[in-house]
Structure formats: structure tokens, C-alpha cells
Scaffold this motif. Structure first.
Motif, PDB file in Angstrom:
ATOM      1  N   SER A  73       0.829  -1.203   0.000  1.00 64.75           N
ATOM      2  CA  SER A  73       0.000   0.000   0.000  1.00 64.75           C
ATOM      3  C   SER A  73       0.861   1.250   0.000  1.00 64.75           C
ATOM      4  CB  SER A  73      -0.910  -0.002   1.224  1.00 64.75           C
ATOM      5  OG  SER A  73      -0.143  -0.132   2.406  1.00 64.75           O
ATOM      6  N   SER A  74       0.303   2.309  -0.591  1.00 66.10           N
ATOM      7  CA  SER A  74       0.983   3.598  -0.627  1.00 66.10           C
ATOM      8  C   SER A  74      -0.085   4.674  -0.748  1.00 66.10           C
ATOM      9  CB  SER A  74       1.927   3.655  -1.832  1.00 66.10           C
ATOM     10  OG  SER A  74       2.598   4.898  -1.891  1.00 66.10           O
ATOM     11  N   ASP A  75       0.058   5.737   0.035  1.00 65.33           N
ATOM     12  CA  ASP A  75      -0.925   6.811  -0.054  1.00 65.33           C
ATOM     13  C   ASP A  75      -0.254   8.114  -0.454  1.00 65.33           C
ATOM     14  OD1 ASP A  75      -0.753   8.695   2.589  1.00 65.33           O
ATOM     15  OD2 ASP A  75      -0.243   6.626   3.100  1.00 65.33           O
ATOM     16  N   THR A  76      -1.043   8.961  -1.059  1.00 64.76           N
ATOM     17  CA  THR A  76      -0.626  10.313  -1.393  1.00 64.76           C
ATOM     18  C   THR A  76      -1.869  11.182  -1.345  1.00 64.76           C
ATOM     19  OG1 THR A  76       0.510  11.738  -2.991  1.00 64.76           O
ATOM     20  CG2 THR A  76      -0.839   9.961  -3.895  1.00 64.76           C
ATOM     21  N   GLY A  77      -1.761  12.314  -0.686  1.00 65.67           N
ATOM     22  CA  GLY A  77      -2.932  13.187  -0.553  1.00 65.67           C
ATOM     23  C   GLY A  77      -4.085  12.448   0.081  1.00 65.67           C
ATOM     24  N   ASN A  78      -5.218  12.425  -0.609  1.00 63.63           N
ATOM     25  CA  ASN A  78      -6.395  11.731  -0.073  1.00 63.63           C
ATOM     26  C   ASN A  78      -6.677  10.418  -0.788  1.00 63.63           C
ATOM     27  OD1 ASN A  78      -7.270  12.904  -2.470  1.00 63.63           O
ATOM     28  ND2 ASN A  78      -9.306  13.346  -1.687  1.00 63.63           N
ATOM     29  N   LEU A  79      -5.644   9.823  -1.395  1.00 63.66           N
ATOM     30  CA  LEU A  79      -5.817   8.551  -2.097  1.00 63.66           C
ATOM     31  C   LEU A  79      -4.913   7.477  -1.510  1.00 63.66           C
ATOM     32  CD1 LEU A  79      -5.968   9.724  -5.820  1.00 63.66           C
ATOM     33  CD2 LEU A  79      -7.887   9.113  -4.330  1.00 63.66           C
ATOM     34  N   LEU A  80      -5.459   6.269  -1.404  1.00 62.07           N
ATOM     35  CA  LEU A  80      -4.709   5.099  -0.967  1.00 62.07           C
ATOM     36  C   LEU A  80      -4.711   4.101  -2.118  1.00 62.07           C
ATOM     37  CD1 LEU A  80      -3.278   3.370   1.202  1.00 62.07           C
ATOM     38  CD2 LEU A  80      -5.555   2.585   1.917  1.00 62.07           C
TER      39      LEU A  80
END
Length: 172
Positions: A38-45
Motif C-alpha cells: 500500500s501507498s498513499d498520497t494526498g487523499n488517495l490510498l
């Protein structure tokens, strides 16, 4: 997640919704190679593709249109989707940070003659609709492939919208 209660709209947490549906998440699977789940950026996963693994073993194997039925494929897609939720929970710690499923991609191992890809993918979509509600909606791509890792009949790939942490809000 919002639910209608008479004339009022009330917020329902995702963890509460899972309890209401009597859905227990499995232990998250471990990566099969040199990548993170998993990796998130801003408001997305973003999650790596998830397989229908139970207790670190493939729960369903085969090819749709040969030795697996649409129902078998739906079950495999549902198991893979539960694994995706387990990975999201591991990443976020608090599953209630999940706002909605944005995009769902389902890869299905099929014969050349098989054409019920969408019905197989419904095994994943139906689970997410149960959890997030029909109004949340998600876009979807489904297609047939020749083979998948470890002989899996499906891979589920998801992108979730998440609530930012208070720490990420203060960085703005």
C-alpha cells in the motif's frame, strides 16, 4: 459513509458497518515480491493487486470457463477484496479513514471463449457496495488474462479515497 435514518442522514463508521454485516477481515497477506502492499498520497490510498489468499494459501485456483464457474470467480473476487480491506486497515490503522472506493480493477484468468467477466467482478463490487453503500459508487475495469501470480484466478486492484490525518492537514 452516510445512511438514511427516517428524515435524518447519519454518519456510520466503516468499522460499525462491517460489524453490522458480520464481516471479519482476514490477516493481511504479505507481498509476493519486492514491493509494498500500500501507498498513499494526498487523499488517495493505492493498493497492490490482491489475490484470493486465506491463511497465506490460495483459496481458489483455476481458470474461468474451464474448471471454475462464475460463482467460484465471484467468491475469489470477494476474498481478494476482503484482503484489500485488511491491507487498507493495516496501512491506515483506523479503517474509518476510508471514505469510498474510487476505482476497482479486476483481472480474471479465463478461456478465450469466456465472456462473463463483469459477473465475476461483481463479487468484488457487490462487497464494496454492501460496505460503502450504493450511493458511493465506483468506476471499474475488468478484463481477462492468460495467467496470474501463483495460479490465482483473479486479482483485485483498488484505489480508495481516504480522510487525511490531522498531521497532513497541518502541513498545508
Amino acid at each position: 459513509m452516510l445512511e438514511q435514518n427516517g428524515n435524518k442522514t447519519v454518519a456510520s463508521s466503516l468499522s460499525t458497518r462491517l460489524k453490522e454485516l458480520k464481516i471479519e477481515l482476514p490477516s493481511p497477506p504479505t507481498p509476493l515480491g519486492a514491493y509494498v502492499e500500500s501507498s498513499d498520497t494526498g487523499n488517495l490510498l493505492f493498493l497492490s493487486g490482491t489475490l484470493p489468499i486465506v491463511n497465506q494459501k490460495l483459496a481458489v485456483s483455476g481458470r474461468l470457463g474451464k474448471n471454475l464457474s462464475v460463482r467460484d470467480g465471484q467468491q475469489a473476487a470477494r476474498i481478494a477484496s476482503l484482503n484489500a480491506l485488511a491491507i487498507a486497515k493495516q496501512h491506515l490503522v483506523n479503517l474509518d479513514r476510508l471514505k469510498k472506493l474510487v476505482k476497482l480493477t479486476v483481472l480474471v484468468v479465463t478461456t478465450e471463449q469466456f465472456t462473463d467477466h463483469a459477473a465475476v467482478a461483481d463479487g468484488a463490487s457487490d462487497l464494496f457496495v454492501q460496505i460503502f453503500g450504493s450511493k458511493a459508487g465506483h468506476v471499474r475495469l475488468v478484463y481477462g488474462v492468460q495467467s496470474l501470480p501463483i495460479g490465482a484466478p483473479v486479482v483485485v486492484d483498488v484505489i480508495f479515497e481516504i480522510e487525511p490525518t490531522s498531521q497532513s492537514l497541518t502541513k498545508r
